[in-house]
Design a protein around this motif. Structure first.
Motif, short mmCIF file in Angstrom:
data_model
loop_
_atom_site.label_atom_id
_atom_site.label_comp_id
_atom_site.label_asym_id
_atom_site.label_seq_id
_atom_site.Cartn_x
_atom_site.Cartn_y
_atom_site.Cartn_z
N GLY A 27 0.92 -1.35 0.14
CA GLY A 27 -0.02 0.06 0.07
C GLY A 27 0.99 1.18 -0.15
O GLY A 27 0.72 2.12 -0.86
N VAL A 28 1.82 1.29 0.91
CA VAL A 28 2.88 2.38 0.83
C VAL A 28 3.61 2.56 -0.20
O VAL A 28 3.60 3.78 -1.06
N GLY A 29 4.02 1.55 -1.02
CA GLY A 29 4.80 1.61 -2.19
C GLY A 29 3.72 2.07 -3.50
O GLY A 29 4.47 2.59 -4.19
N ALA A 30 2.63 1.88 -3.25
CA ALA A 30 1.80 2.42 -4.47
C ALA A 30 1.43 3.58 -4.38
O ALA A 30 0.72 4.31 -5.32
N VAL A 31 1.84 4.36 -3.25
CA VAL A 31 1.58 5.88 -3.20
C VAL A 31 2.85 6.53 -4.16
O VAL A 31 3.88 6.65 -3.75
N PRO A 32 2.18 7.36 -5.06
CA PRO A 32 3.31 8.07 -5.76
C PRO A 32 4.35 9.08 -5.05
O PRO A 32 5.61 8.98 -5.26
N ALA A 33 3.72 9.59 -3.99
CA ALA A 33 4.89 10.41 -3.22
C ALA A 33 5.77 9.43 -2.31
O ALA A 33 7.02 9.97 -2.23
N HIS A 34 5.51 8.34 -2.04
CA HIS A 34 6.44 7.45 -1.64
C HIS A 34 7.61 7.11 -2.63
O HIS A 34 8.68 7.17 -2.21
N ALA A 35 7.03 6.72 -3.87
CA ALA A 35 8.07 6.50 -5.05
C ALA A 35 9.27 7.62 -5.04
O ALA A 35 10.51 7.70 -5.21
N THR A 36 8.59 9.04 -4.95
CA THR A 36 9.52 10.24 -5.38
C THR A 36 10.39 10.20 -4.14
O THR A 36 11.59 10.56 -4.39
N ALA A 37 9.90 10.09 -2.80
CA ALA A 37 10.69 10.49 -1.75
C ALA A 37 11.70 9.33 -1.37
O ALA A 37 12.76 9.50 -1.08
N ALA A 38 11.29 8.10 -1.65
CA ALA A 38 12.45 6.98 -1.60
C ALA A 38 13.15 6.66 -2.62
O ALA A 38 14.42 6.16 -2.39
N GLY A 39 13.14 6.96 -3.89
CA GLY A 39 13.89 7.02 -4.83
C GLY A 39 13.68 5.73 -5.61
O GLY A 39 12.88 4.79 -4.87
N PRO A 40 14.36 5.37 -6.66
CA PRO A 40 14.27 4.11 -7.20
C PRO A 40 14.58 2.93 -6.41
O PRO A 40 13.67 1.96 -6.50
N LEU A 41 15.64 2.90 -5.72
CA LEU A 41 16.09 1.49 -4.65
C LEU A 41 15.11 1.35 -3.94
O LEU A 41 14.52 0.34 -3.31
N GLY A 42 14.90 2.67 -2.99
CA GLY A 42 13.79 2.79 -1.86
C GLY A 42 12.54 2.26 -2.40
O GLY A 42 11.82 1.19 -1.59
N SER A 43 11.72 2.58 -3.48
CA SER A 43 10.62 2.21 -3.75
C SER A 43 10.64 0.69 -4.17
O SER A 43 9.82 -0.18 -4.03
N ALA A 44 11.64 0.00 -4.98
CA ALA A 44 11.57 -1.20 -5.26
C ALA A 44 11.86 -2.09 -4.01
O ALA A 44 11.14 -3.25 -4.14
N LEU A 45 12.61 -1.49 -3.20
CA LEU A 45 13.14 -2.41 -1.89
C LEU A 45 11.51 -2.50 -0.96
O LEU A 45 11.38 -3.60 -0.47
N THR A 191 -3.55 -1.18 -7.09
CA THR A 191 -2.55 -1.87 -6.05
C THR A 191 -2.83 -1.41 -4.64
O THR A 191 -2.76 -2.27 -3.65
N PHE A 192 -2.98 -0.17 -4.51
CA PHE A 192 -3.35 0.33 -3.03
C PHE A 192 -4.55 0.11 -2.59
O PHE A 192 -4.64 -0.41 -1.46
N VAL A 193 -5.78 -0.02 -3.44
CA VAL A 193 -6.98 -0.69 -2.72
C VAL A 193 -7.01 -1.97 -2.52
O VAL A 193 -7.38 -2.45 -1.43
N GLY A 194 -6.33 -2.74 -3.30
CA GLY A 194 -6.22 -4.21 -3.15
C GLY A 194 -5.27 -4.60 -1.75
O GLY A 194 -5.64 -5.24 -0.96
N ALA A 195 -4.21 -3.50 -1.81
CA ALA A 195 -3.49 -3.73 -0.53
C ALA A 195 -4.35 -3.54 0.85
O ALA A 195 -4.04 -4.20 1.91
N ILE A 196 -5.13 -2.48 0.61
CA ILE A 196 -6.05 -2.08 1.64
C ILE A 196 -6.94 -3.04 2.13
O ILE A 196 -7.05 -3.70 3.45
N CYS A 197 -7.55 -3.83 1.09
CA CYS A 197 -8.39 -4.89 1.45
C CYS A 197 -7.59 -6.24 2.01
O CYS A 197 -8.33 -6.75 2.98
N PHE A 198 -6.48 -6.59 1.52
CA PHE A 198 -5.81 -7.54 2.24
C PHE A 198 -5.39 -7.25 3.60
O PHE A 198 -5.44 -8.20 4.41
N PHE A 199 -4.88 -5.94 3.96
CA PHE A 199 -4.65 -5.57 5.30
C PHE A 199 -5.90 -5.61 6.23
O PHE A 199 -5.65 -6.13 7.39
N VAL A 200 -6.97 -5.27 5.76
CA VAL A 200 -8.30 -5.20 6.80
C VAL A 200 -8.53 -6.94 6.84
O VAL A 200 -8.84 -7.19 8.01
N ALA A 201 -8.27 -7.74 5.72
CA ALA A 201 -8.76 -8.85 5.97
C ALA A 201 -7.80 -9.67 6.80
O ALA A 201 -8.23 -10.41 7.74
#
Length: 216
Positions: A27-45, A191-201
């Protein structure tokens, strides 16, 4: 001597924890702001570590379902439960492969030349098939040797999450003529919505794990 019910309850908590952490990271990885802040390696990790926790949860669920197909009728509820767990576990492994591939590519990449991880179509398809079989098992849960193996709230949430992942995989399709993804919105949003559903489940599953769960 370890009580079988207590041991199974601990394994169920580890299973739900794996899905909790894995879905949270996706869920965090699917947020565009995270990809921008973390950079290529951080986002992929982020996605790679998340896929490992998904696989941990999937493996425990498969192990609790029994490592061999149920004997007797192949159309039984137990068979649907077993195949659902196996196919889901295989789906998590496919996510492992796709995320580690992107992680390796991210090491020498720069923000302007790296598009990040995209939803894996085969892993998403496996999740969807697994959810369909889980619905079959939940509909006949009274036939399961462990009726607690499938709950309706968890099964429906996982189905919704699998559908969202399927939309994300379609949105991530790269159009040959342009080289761009079909829909950035659906690729990330699904990806974000799916992750939220799996998280709540997983959260609900952890909350309702009984202390006196029947031993398998």
């Amino acid at each position: 001597m370890t009580d079988p019910a207590d041991a199974r309850a601990k394994r169920l908590r580890r299973e739900s924890s794996g899905f909790l952490i894995g879905s949270a990271l996706f869920g965090v990885g699917a947020v565009p702001a995270h990809a921008t802040a973390a950079g290529p390696l951080g986002s992929a990790l982020t996605f790679f570590v998340g896929s490992l926790f998904f696989t941990l949860g999937g493996f425990i669920q498969f192990a609790l379902s029994g490592r061999r197909p149920p004997r007797g009728r192949w159309r039984s509820a137990d068979a649907a439960d077993w195949w659902s767990a196996l196919i889901q576990f295989m789906g998590t492994v496919l996510f492992n492969v796709s995320t580690v591939t992107v992680l390796v590519a991210a090491v020498p990449a720069t923000p302007g030349t790296f598009s990040g991880w995209r939803p894996d179509v085969w892993g998403s398809a496996a999740f969807l098939v697994s959810s369909i079989l889980a619905m079959v098992a939940a509909n006949r849960r009274h036939e399961l040797w462990d009726p607690l193996a499938r709950t309706w709230h968890g099964t429906i949430l996982n189905m919704l999450g699998s559908i969202a992942f399927a939309f994300s995989a379609v949105g991530a399709f790269v159009v040959p003529a342009t080289g761009a993804v079909l829909s950035e919105f659906w690729a990330n949003g699904g990806t974000f919505v799916g992750a939220i559903c799996f998280f709540v489940a997983a959260l609900l599953a952890r909350r309702f794990i009984p202390q006196d769960a029947p031993a398998r």
